[in-house]
Every structure is written in C-alpha cells, then in structure tokens.
Design an enzyme around this catalytic site. Structure first.
Site, short mmCIF file in Angstrom:
data_model
loop_
_atom_site.label_atom_id
_atom_site.label_comp_id
_atom_site.label_asym_id
_atom_site.label_seq_id
_atom_site.Cartn_x
_atom_site.Cartn_y
_atom_site.Cartn_z
CG ASP A 60 0.22 -3.93 2.84
OD1 ASP A 60 0.82 -3.50 1.84
OD2 ASP A 60 -0.57 -3.25 3.51
CB SER A 105 2.73 1.78 6.44
OG SER A 105 1.53 1.34 7.00
CG HIS A 132 -0.56 0.37 2.49
ND1 HIS A 132 -0.23 -0.56 3.45
CD2 HIS A 132 -0.35 1.57 3.05
CE1 HIS A 132 0.14 0.07 4.54
NE2 HIS A 132 0.09 1.37 4.33
N1 ARG Z 1 -4.70 0.83 7.48
C1 ARG Z 1 -3.36 0.78 6.96
C2 ARG Z 1 -2.68 2.16 7.04
O1 ARG Z 1 -3.21 3.07 7.61
C3 ARG Z 1 -3.32 0.18 5.59
C4 ARG Z 1 -4.05 0.94 4.56
C5 ARG Z 1 -3.96 0.41 3.16
N2 ARG Z 1 -5.07 -0.45 2.81
C6 ARG Z 1 -6.29 -0.02 2.38
N3 ARG Z 1 -7.23 -0.89 2.15
N4 ARG Z 1 -6.57 1.24 2.18
O2 ARG Z 1 -2.15 2.72 6.15
N1 ASP Z 2 -1.24 1.66 7.81
C1 ASP Z 2 -0.53 2.74 8.42
C2 ASP Z 2 0.50 3.37 7.47
O1 ASP Z 2 0.32 3.41 6.28
C3 ASP Z 2 0.08 2.31 9.70
C4 ASP Z 2 -0.83 2.56 10.83
O2 ASP Z 2 -1.58 3.53 10.80
O3 ASP Z 2 -0.77 1.78 11.78
O4 ASP Z 2 1.46 3.98 7.88
#
Ligand code: ARG
Ligand code: ASP
Length: 743
Positions: free
Chosen positions: A220, A650, A84
């Site tokens: 991921d 991330s 991502h």
């Molecule tokens: N929640 C994670 C972060 O804040 C992964 C986000 C990426 N995935 C998604 N389905 N948008 O970045």
């Molecule tokens: N998914 C998040 C990122 O892209 C990480 C988090 O918020 O825990 O940095």
C-alpha cells in the site's frame, strides 16, 4: 514562550506497561518519553526527533492533503505515502485507456510527473505551548458562552503576537479537551505531483476482504514529489517550479525488522476518544455503530452490483466505494472488539475507582451522574443525526447537491451578491469534478433504498412530508418516488445544472427553488437543522464542557499516570515494538508476512486477489535483489507492531532505533480496531508495509531504479558502534543512519 504544563503532573515515576499506548506530543518527548524509548532500544535523543533549532526527524514528516501522512525520502523532495492516500489522485488521472489504477503509473522523467489540483503538503515548523495565554482571564464562574468568548479573544491575540514568516500559517488547537492549547507554525506547499504508484493488484492487494486484517499482503504505497518556487518556498503549481529541498529526509534501512525491534511511527493521527465515559461506549455499541453499518451496507450492495457489471463504472466509483467500505468495516470491527474486550465493564470499573478516590466533598462528584443525564437526553437526537448524516449528507449524492444549493441561496439572501459569487465559483469547481464520477441511475437506486430506510427507522416528526409513508396499510413506494424525482430534477445532469446556474442570482435561486429535488431536500434539511441539530448541539456543548472537566479531574486524581492527548490531526509520535499477537485461543500471529503469502492468496482473475505476470515471474525466479530477508531468503511484505495509530496515520513512516525508514504505516489489525476508544496493548497492532517490499516493487517490478538512486539506503544493523547524528540542514556531514550503500 516556554511554559510549564498546566495540568499534567509529570511524575518521574513512569508506569511500567506494555510499550505501545499513547500518541505523544513531540514537544514533551524529553520529559515524558525519551527514557522509555531508549530503554526499548532507541538510539536517538528527543532532540533528534523534534527540534526547532536544527534539522530533526520532524522536518521529514509531511501532512499529506490534510488527511494522511507522508515522508520525505530524497534530497529532491520525493515523498512516500500510501496507495490508498494517493488513491483519489491516481484515480483522477485514470481512464479506460490510461488505467493507472489497474496498471500502475511510473513517471519516467520529472517532466512526466503529474500535477494534482488542490493537493497540499504541510510541514510543521514549530509547536508552541500557549496554554497560559489561551486561558488567561478564564474563570470557573464564567458560563460556557463567556468562557468561549474569552478564549477566542485570547487566541486572536496569540496569533497576532507570534512572529512568523510570510509563508507560515498558524493554527491553535485545544488539547486534553480544552485543558491545554498549542500553536502550530506550518508551511504548506501547493505543487505536489504524482511520481509513481503500483497497480492495484499490489497497492490494494486483498482490497476490502483483507482491509483491517492481519495477516496482510498489501503493497500500500505511492510516490509523490513536492515542487517549490526558485527560493524553495511554496508556490502555485507551475512548470518552472523545482523539486523541493528538504531540511531532512529519511534514510532507508535495508536491514529489516526482527521481533521486539524498536519502532516509532511519526505522523498526523486524526481523531481518538480515549477518555469517554462508559455511557458513550454503550451508545456507540448499541445504537450508533449499528445504525451507520446498516445504512452503508445498503449503499455498498448497490454500488457493488453496478461496479462489477462495468469497468468504467468501477473506475468512477472506486474511490468513493473504498471510502464508504473502509469505515463500514471499521465500525464492525470496533464494536466486536469493544464487546470482546469488555470495554464497557472496564470503563465502569475504572469510573468506580475514580469516584472512590475523590474526596467526599469533591466538586468532581457531579461529573459521572451528569454525563449519565446528558447522554440520556442526547440519545434520541444522536441517532437521528447519524441517520441523516449518513443518508442525506453522504450516501445519496443528489441530497449533497441540494445541500450546496441551499447554501448558495442562503448565501445570497443573507450575505449579498459578492458572497454569492464567491461561493458560486467554489460550487462550479466542485461540480466540475463531481459529474465525472457520478452516475444518476446508481444514485437513484440508493435514494430509493435509503429514503425508505430513513422513514422506517426515524420517528415521523423528523421525516419530510414527501418521504412519509401513507399509513401502515399503504406503504410508500420509494422506487417510484425516486423515479419521479430523478426524472424531473435538473441537478443530476451536468448540462442542466450548469444551465440552472446561469443568469442573475435571483434567476438562479428561483430556478433552484423550483427543482423537485430541492423541494424535498430543503424541507428535510430544515426539519433536521431545527428539530435535531439544534437540540443536539445544545446538549453536546454541555457534554464537551463536562468532558473538559472530567479530563482535568482524571489528571488530578491519577497524578502518577502519564496522560496523552486524544488525536486531533496534529503531529504525534507513537512508539512500540515489532510484535505478533494472539487473536483467539490457541492462535498465534507472527509479525512478518512474505511474498509467499501473496502467492498463497492468489486467485487468478479475481478483482481483489489477482497477481500479475511480472510479480509472479519475479517470485518464481526468487529475483529479490538486495531486498531479500537474508535470514530466510524470502521477500518480506508487511509487519505489525505495538504502535498506537489511527486514521490519518496512514502513510506515516515506521522508523527504526537510528532514525531510518523501515516501513510505511497503513492500517490496523482487526481485533484491535477499537483502539480509538479503548486501546488494549495485548491485541492492538498497527500494520506497516516493509520498506524492502516498496523498494523491490519500485526497482525490480517497475524498473524505476532512477527513483532508488535518489534515496539514501543504509545498513545500520551491520555496523553500529556509536550514536548516529541527525543530518543537519544543507550539510553533508555524518548523517543519520549508517553506511550509504552503493547501487
Ligand atoms: N483501513 C485502512 C485505513 O483506514 C486502509 C483503507 C484503504 N483500503 C480500502 N480497501 N478501503 O485507511
Ligand atoms: N488506514 C488508516 C488511515 O488511512 C490508518 C488506521 O486507521 O489505522 O489513516
């Protein structure tokens, strides 16, 4: 420039708590954290993690594009980050014929690695505590303006006095809300190429349904490579650049994790606000989060409808959708978590404790009542601000184009032709990419829904004339308005927009100003700037200053506590243990998921939970190679730990007790998404991909064994007798981790 820390009173007495909370400055690991980390099982020293004088773990940690983290995993500049995080790049190389989102991408040779315009990789060379110099001559008598002017002057002087190499940049950032300052010497590489990415069915398995959720089964990850000039220094993207030779790269452990194992996550957390007063949390839970959630929900529903209808649209909007959906969901989880953990009551309780400890005549007694006053004053502006930013600043893309046009015109009017040309060339660059992923019909529908929302939810005085409803009996028809504007504007079409930008600045600006989208957007922005942003900023400025005083007061009032600074996109270490948790009564989550769980979730043909034939075949044959978990014969996929992380973390490496890579951080678990505001060690967990799953996908699934050959695989748990040493720059001596493994 070693200076004693100004305000943190470092007590040798460390509070015994559940290991986890805190995003620590690498500079102070020795004094604040080393003992605790070693008690948790770490076999390294603070110097092994961060050192200026010799190669250390920090040399393998890279700020990826300024928004994510990545780490070096080979002597040839190979870099690991999340799928991502590389999503925008993977998407921009994708088309219906070369659909790397759907099918994945694996460069067979280095020549096949794909360049990414504008993508950077930044390394931290040195961190310097400059608090004393930054605050020199600053007194309590100064008003906020005078104070800031003095600090700005000091920071300029510090920048000029720090010795640095040609390729190095300096950034000075405030910490603890302006009570401390640190300078960062960095080196930024500009040629970063895409090496490999799994298909979305692995890299984004579970997509938005599973996002922010444990148990998780997402692979991921993606792979990039840093290229450098012949001297190993940053160079503009060019064919003749060569793979960067890092000072340190992370060996990869094949030994996997067990419950309670020590873990450390090293990266660039973006923003946390752990020291806000209770009023701030109240505002977030009752006003700000619901506002943003509602608006995004409307936009997402429209996007989803179009994306499901057409694969080309899905590719175009995939990255945008993911970005909007990500925080939409996070805010929902955050609000729920704050309510469930009674965060506001706890803050109030804490504030009482703080007040009770203050001496009767303490000058700090004014802080909390003043916060109360300021939050009340700011509230009406704060909510309009979120409405405007979400609607005009983000989700209606036409209004973003107007924003750019407004700036283009004002640049000419205020700063002249040269500044105008400079900004215009940036605008042209932006537009080049913009139209590739833009569909005016979708934007028009979002415009109708969100201008309607704005007019209904925001007081009339902040609504531009064209959006005002015509009285309660004659509601405005926003779809018709949208049709009129989108039918008449030149901004939604690449050709028309480019034509509009041709000619002398005077001609361009006259055309822009006659555009109907401009007329609406410029009025909207003018009202917003004057009536909302200005008063908001004035109050906010006072709040920032009060927050600084509050932070200092907390540190003085609780001298036995270890304080860590809020995240601010600078390099931090967080550590904890592999651990499950109890999300609700009678439910226990264990900390590791396996490929079997992917198969349990598998829904053939589903856009979130499909599994492709190759992965199914490997699963059925149990063809896991060396990546199998020897304890149970299963293939691990993800695991969780008590590391305190946030957005920006991330792509951060999860590192074992010996300095080897064991996982790749990518998310947090649902019940703990409030950790940016209120960390609760019992339920806050970070989610990592098990590095063995990554290796399995690269090797067994993609057949990209040549990439595995570049890496250094180790088995530290099998024979670890003495403390390992960090690999030194350019030396082939005793390396960090143990036992290179033959493939
Ligand atoms: N929640 C994670 C972060 O804040 C992964 C986000 C990426 N995935 C998604 N389905 N948008 O970045
Ligand atoms: N998914 C998040 C990122 O892209 C990480 C988090 O918020 O825990 O940095």
């Amino acid at each position: 420039m070693k200076k004693t820390v100004l305000l943190v009173v470092i007590s040798s007495f460390l509070i015994k708590s559940y290991a986890g909370e805190g995003m620590w400055l690498p500079l102070f690991l020795k004094s604040l954290n080393e003992a605790e980390m070693q008690e948790l099982g770490m076999k390294l020293s603070a110097e092994d993690i961060y050192s200026v004088n010799r190669g250390s773990l920090k040399d393998a940690i890279v700020h990826f594009g300024g928004f994510c983290t990545s780490e070096l995993i080979s002597p040839d500049g190979l870099m690991l980050t999340n799928h991502h995080c590389g999503y925008g790049q993977i998407q921009s190389h994708s088309s219906l014929t070369n659909n790397y989102l759907k099918d994945g991408f694996w460069a067979k040779t280095r020549q096949d690695e794909l360049r990414n315009e504008g993508l950077t990789a930044t390394m931290i060379n040195e961190i310097v505590d400059v608090t004393i110099q930054a605050l020199e001559g600053v007194t309590d008598k100064m008003n906020l303006k005078e104070r800031q002017a003095q600090i700005d002057k000091n920071l300029e002087a510090i920048k000029n006095s720090l010795i640095r190499a040609d390729h190095q940049d300096i950034a000075i950032r405030p910490f603890f809300h302006g009570n401390q300052y640190f300078a960062f010497l960095t080196t930024t590489y500009r040629d970063v190429r895409l090496v490999g990415a799994p298909p979305e069915s692995i890299g984004k398995f579970g997509a938005d349904t599973d996002n922010w959720v444990w148990p998780r089964h997402t692979g991921d990850f993606s792979l990039f490579r840093i290229y450098a000039g012949p001297d190993n220094m940053p160079a503009d993207p060019a064919d003749e650049n060569i793979p960067y030779k890092p000072k340190h790269f992370l060996p990869i452990s094949l030994d996997g994790v067990d419950t309670d194992d020590f873990t450390m996550v090293f990266g660039f957390p973006g923003r946390t606000q752990e020291y806000l007063p209770s009023q701030a949390l109240e505002e977030i839970v009752s006003d700000l989060n619901p506002t943003k959630i509602n608006i995004r929900e409307k936009a997402l529903n429209i996007l989803d409808k179009y994306m499901r209808k057409d694969e080309a649209t899905r590719i175009k909007y995939a990255s945008k959708f993911a970005r909007i959906a990500n925080y939409w969901k996070k805010w929902i989880g955050e609000s729920q978590g704050l309510v469930k953990s009674k965060a506001i009551d706890k803050k109030k309780q804490f504030e009482k404790e703080f007040t009770d400890l203050l001496p009767k005549n303490s000058s700090y007694r004014h802080i909390l009542p003043e916060f109360d006053q300021l939050y009340k004053e700011r509230a009406p502006y704060a909510i309009v601000r979120d409405n405007y930013n979400e609607i005009a600043g983000r989700n209606i893309e036409l209004m973003r184009l107007v924003g750019i046009s407004v700036r283009l015109a004002s640049t000419f009017e205020n700063n002249g032709a040269e500044a105008y040309e400079g900004y215009k060339s940036r605008v042209l660059g932006f537009l080049e990419n913009f139209y590739k992923d833009y569909d005016p019909a979708i934007d028009q529908e979002i415009f109708a829904a969100l201008t309607d929302h704005y007019a209904q939810n925001v007081s009339d005085r902040y609504v531009p004339s064209e959006l005002k409803s015509l009285g309660s009996h004659v509601p405005k028809n926003y779809s018709m308005l949208a049709e009129d504007i989108y039918g008449a504007t030149s901004m939604t079409s690449r050709e028309k927009m480019m034509a509009m930008l041709e000619g002398s600045p005077e001609e361009v600006i006259a055309r822009i100003k006659a555009d109907p989208a401009y007329k609406l957007g410029a009025e909207w922005k003018a009202i917003y700037d004057k009536e909302v942003q200005e008063p908001y900023n004035a109050i906010n400025h006072k709040m920032d200053s009060l927050q600084r005083i509050y932070m200092a007061a907390l540190m003085e009032t609780f001298p036995e506590r270890r304080f860590y600074p809020d995240a601010n996109s600078t390099l931090r270490v967080t550590y904890g243990q592999v651990k499950g948790y109890q999300p609700t009564d009678a439910v226990n989550y264990s900390p590791v998921t396996y490929l079997d769980g992917v198969i349990e979730k598998y829904k053939p043909g589903d856009y979130e939970f499909d599994v492709d034939a190759k992965l199914l075949e490997l699963y059925h044959k149990k063809d896991y190679g060396d990546y199998v978990d020897k304890k149970n014969g299963k293939l691990p996929v993800c695991f969780i730990g008590t590391n305190h992380t946030t957005g920006g973390n991330s792509g951060s490496p999860a590192i074992d007790a010996y300095g080897n890579l064991i996982g790749l951080n990518f998310d947090r678990a649902w019940e703990g998404t409030m950790s940016d505001l209120n960390y609760d060690p019992t339920i806050c967990r970070n989610i990592m991909v098990d590095v063995r799953y990554i290796l399995f996908v690269v090797d067994k699934y993609a057949g990209a064994g040549h990439l595995i050959d570049e890496m250094k695989l180790v088995r530290p748990k099998i024979r670890l007798k003495k403390k390992p040493k960090i690999q030194r720059a350019g030396r082939e001596t005793n390396k960090l981790g143990e036992q290179p493994r033959k493939r």
